[in-house]
Write a protein that holds these residues in place. Sequence first.
Motif, PDB file in Angstrom:
ATOM      1  N   THR A 241      -7.302   5.426   4.498  1.00  0.00           N
ATOM      2  CA  THR A 241      -6.798   4.091   4.125  1.00  0.00           C
ATOM      3  C   THR A 241      -7.107   2.987   5.146  1.00  0.00           C
ATOM      4  O   THR A 241      -7.372   1.867   4.709  1.00  0.00           O
ATOM      5  CB  THR A 241      -5.289   4.104   3.790  1.00  0.00           C
ATOM      6  OG1 THR A 241      -4.524   4.422   4.969  1.00  0.00           O
ATOM      7  CG2 THR A 241      -4.983   5.084   2.679  1.00  0.00           C
ATOM      8  N   ALA A 245      -8.869  -0.331   3.971  1.00  0.00           N
ATOM      9  CA  ALA A 245      -8.172  -1.590   4.267  1.00  0.00           C
ATOM     10  C   ALA A 245      -9.129  -2.601   4.900  1.00  0.00           C
ATOM     11  O   ALA A 245      -8.975  -3.808   4.715  1.00  0.00           O
ATOM     12  CB  ALA A 245      -6.987  -1.329   5.198  1.00  0.00           C
ATOM     13  N   ALA A 274      -3.858  -1.187  -3.309  1.00  0.00           N
ATOM     14  CA  ALA A 274      -4.902  -2.175  -3.000  1.00  0.00           C
ATOM     15  C   ALA A 274      -5.163  -3.051  -4.223  1.00  0.00           C
ATOM     16  O   ALA A 274      -5.324  -4.278  -4.102  1.00  0.00           O
ATOM     17  CB  ALA A 274      -6.177  -1.460  -2.548  1.00  0.00           C
ATOM     18  N   THR A 312      -0.539   1.209   7.188  1.00  0.00           N
ATOM     19  CA  THR A 312      -1.712   0.537   6.613  1.00  0.00           C
ATOM     20  C   THR A 312      -1.278  -0.598   5.694  1.00  0.00           C
ATOM     21  O   THR A 312      -1.802  -1.721   5.764  1.00  0.00           O
ATOM     22  CB  THR A 312      -2.576   1.540   5.808  1.00  0.00           C
ATOM     23  OG1 THR A 312      -3.070   2.539   6.691  1.00  0.00           O
ATOM     24  CG2 THR A 312      -3.744   0.847   5.132  1.00  0.00           C
ATOM     25  N   VAL A 313      -0.300  -0.330   4.833  1.00  0.00           N
ATOM     26  CA  VAL A 313       0.121  -1.355   3.872  1.00  0.00           C
ATOM     27  C   VAL A 313       0.776  -2.523   4.611  1.00  0.00           C
ATOM     28  O   VAL A 313       0.555  -3.691   4.273  1.00  0.00           O
ATOM     29  CB  VAL A 313       1.074  -0.754   2.804  1.00  0.00           C
ATOM     30  CG1 VAL A 313       1.547  -1.825   1.832  1.00  0.00           C
ATOM     31  CG2 VAL A 313       0.382   0.369   2.052  1.00  0.00           C
ATOM     32  N   LEU A 316      -1.905  -4.721   5.999  1.00  0.00           N
ATOM     33  CA  LEU A 316      -2.485  -5.568   4.954  1.00  0.00           C
ATOM     34  C   LEU A 316      -1.538  -6.717   4.625  1.00  0.00           C
ATOM     35  O   LEU A 316      -1.961  -7.861   4.440  1.00  0.00           O
ATOM     36  CB  LEU A 316      -2.743  -4.744   3.686  1.00  0.00           C
ATOM     37  CG  LEU A 316      -3.871  -3.734   3.762  1.00  0.00           C
ATOM     38  CD1 LEU A 316      -4.005  -2.998   2.431  1.00  0.00           C
ATOM     39  CD2 LEU A 316      -5.180  -4.438   4.093  1.00  0.00           C
ATOM     40  N   ILE A 387      -6.554  -2.531  12.046  1.00  0.00           N
ATOM     41  CA  ILE A 387      -6.729  -3.334  10.811  1.00  0.00           C
ATOM     42  C   ILE A 387      -6.392  -4.798  11.101  1.00  0.00           C
ATOM     43  O   ILE A 387      -7.158  -5.709  10.758  1.00  0.00           O
ATOM     44  CB  ILE A 387      -5.814  -2.800   9.677  1.00  0.00           C
ATOM     45  CG1 ILE A 387      -6.175  -1.362   9.320  1.00  0.00           C
ATOM     46  CG2 ILE A 387      -5.912  -3.705   8.438  1.00  0.00           C
ATOM     47  CD1 ILE A 387      -5.143  -0.651   8.441  1.00  0.00           C
TER      48      ILE A 387
END
Length: 422
Positions: A241, A245, A274, A312-313, A316, A387
């Motif tokens: 991910t 990302a 996503a 990860t989320v 983002l 990220i």
Amino acid sequence: MTQTWAAPSATEPVRATVAVPGSKSITNRALLLAALSERGGTLTGALRSRDSLLMIEALRALGVPVDDSGDVVVVAAHPGPRGPARVDCGLAGTVMRFVPPAAAIADGDIGFDGDPRARERPMSTVLDALRALGADIDGDALPFTLHGKGGLPGGAVTIDASASSQFVSGLLLAGARYEAGLTVHHDGKPVPSLPHIDMTVQMLRTAGVTVDDSEPNTWRVEPGPIAAHDWVVEPDLSNATPFLAAAAVTGGSVTVPDWPAHTTQPGDVFGEIAAGMGCTVTRDAAGLTVHGPGRLQGIDVDLHDVGELTPTVAALAVLADGPSVLRGIAHLRGHETDRLAALATEINALGGGATETEDGLAIRPMPMHAGRWHAYDDHRMATAGAIVGLAVPGIEVDDIATTAKTLPDFPSMWARMLGNQR
Ligand SMILES: O=C(O)C1=C[C@@H](OP(=O)(O)O)[C@@H](O)[C@H](O)C1
Ligand SMILES: C=C(OP(=O)(O)O)C(=O)O
């Protein structure tokens, strides 16, 4: 050893194909099942990382012959786990929660310990359950000692698994080797990460074990042998991910090959997340591809089943156009670090707007600035910093080496993805 890392910022949309190594969760289950099968087994595509090496060393300490010198990991036929032994769990939830139920059929004293943070991770549920099933254990958290008696009566046990699905998985993986088999009933707030329990059930069935999961919150494992199996390990979709990302954040396009058509891995859900943030996601013979939009949208999402994806989320979300709410993840406070506190602290320290809620995070995108992003010994905190660093110049991750928990090659994979490997 910690290693400060200047996170590269992306000067243009990232376009790459990134092959990721094997799944931590599948590798460590397959190793454990091979250790509980007297005929052993093999693993193709196994992950080689700190967590899987800790599992291999734990099994070797218990007398299980594991040869990881070649491409295929081979567990030879053996008489089963035996003590006395000392097991280092590191910071691996899959080692600290999966090995003790297996070690309970060994004889002799087996001491378990781990990293300082591992001593704080929830553990008593598994130890109380094993005691209720007939084990003799001193302690309620790491370090503890299991006084093995060469077998376990087994039977039925009720636990509260709301802090971790691994409590259920660990017990189920070994349950067939208990004299009466095992019935685990969960009583409490909803169990997180249910796909990981489905992974356990599927892998047990593949190894010839009869499992009844027809009733919610109850799992029954019949007693009997665990068959040897030649496991083929899927790529680790959670570790995929951060790379996907990178496409989402830069308006680029990243493909992860060999994405399984059907899987119990939580990373599979990342495609939907996503897409919910405005990406275009395609699955075809090439793998799974995320095409980033011009502007990323915020998202309101329940991550209870897929808590592993939270860092990860969250990364983002801080780079999106609108606010996001990440729900259902109170249990992340017991992960490698308190992930809710860690994410909120790091995002806010760099100018972002994150608030811890009772069961998650509320994130308001705000302009962020250069600075140090702390990893807290947490591989997924480190990759979240990477990220953010794509879009915010001047981010330094204080300890990129911590990615070795599940992805030792992360820095060079990231550099290759960006096309600037030195
Ligand atoms: O069984 C497994 O392999 C895992 C289960 C999940 O644990 P929790 O249920 O504690 O979140 C997940 O977060 C962890 O990374 C791996
Ligand atoms: C929670 C995680 O790990 P562990 O297996 O140590 O629980 C994780 O990898 O996100």
